[in-house]
Design a protein around this motif. Sequence first.
Motif, short mmCIF file in Angstrom:
data_model
loop_
_atom_site.label_atom_id
_atom_site.label_comp_id
_atom_site.label_asym_id
_atom_site.label_seq_id
_atom_site.Cartn_x
_atom_site.Cartn_y
_atom_site.Cartn_z
N ARG A 6 0.81 -1.23 0.00
CA ARG A 6 0.00 0.00 0.00
C ARG A 6 0.84 1.27 0.00
O ARG A 6 0.29 2.37 0.07
N ASP A 7 2.14 1.14 -0.11
CA ASP A 7 3.04 2.29 -0.15
C ASP A 7 2.76 3.08 -1.43
O ASP A 7 2.86 2.55 -2.54
N PRO A 8 2.38 4.36 -1.32
CA PRO A 8 2.09 5.15 -2.52
C PRO A 8 3.25 5.21 -3.50
O PRO A 8 3.04 5.38 -4.70
N ASP A 9 4.47 5.07 -3.02
CA ASP A 9 5.63 5.09 -3.91
C ASP A 9 5.68 3.87 -4.83
O ASP A 9 6.41 3.88 -5.82
N ALA A 10 4.92 2.83 -4.51
CA ALA A 10 4.89 1.63 -5.35
C ALA A 10 4.00 1.84 -6.58
O ALA A 10 4.07 1.07 -7.52
N GLY A 11 3.19 2.85 -6.56
CA GLY A 11 2.28 3.13 -7.67
C GLY A 11 0.86 3.18 -7.18
O GLY A 11 0.58 2.95 -6.00
N ASP A 12 -0.04 3.46 -8.10
CA ASP A 12 -1.46 3.52 -7.77
C ASP A 12 -2.03 2.12 -7.87
O ASP A 12 -2.54 1.71 -8.91
N VAL A 13 -1.93 1.38 -6.78
CA VAL A 13 -2.34 -0.02 -6.75
C VAL A 13 -3.45 -0.19 -5.72
O VAL A 13 -3.28 0.18 -4.55
N GLU A 14 -4.55 -0.75 -6.15
CA GLU A 14 -5.62 -1.08 -5.21
C GLU A 14 -5.31 -2.44 -4.60
O GLU A 14 -5.12 -3.42 -5.33
#
Length: 155
Positions: free
Chosen positions: A29-37
């Motif tokens: 859920r790290d925002p730095d990983a991308g926009d992933v649900e």
Amino acid sequence: MPDATLLVVWHTNSGHTQEMLDAVLAGARDPDAGDVEVRDVHALEATADDVLWAEGVILGTPAHFGYMSGALKHFFDTSFKALETTTRGLPYALFVKGDTDTDGAVASVTRIATGMAWKEVLPPLTTTDDVDDELRAACTELGRTMAAGLAAGVF
């Protein structure tokens, strides 16, 4: 609309596997990983529809008597037929916490995932040690790498 969707199917009956799960989810859920649900679903509640929603899956289980947990096995038992031909190539990763051994749990999950033609994209993260900061960091990295790989279209 998110860049990717990631499902985490897990079972834990002790604090140790829960700690690993919490770190995996933090990384995913790290925002730095991308926009992933990211959806996390207990193995006794996870269904084939959950997997069909996802572009990748992380599986988490304690090792019980040289095998995956009964809850994760139940997930596979109840969803295998629906997923056997519909999710070929699905990227997946695995984490396992055991007291003395994790080999049997890894082998059993790998055997089923291979039967569904899922693609292991990260090596299994396993431990028989207590959960410490180094292991938490490895779990966070597993979640983050899986999410980032899905968001970037690498997996």
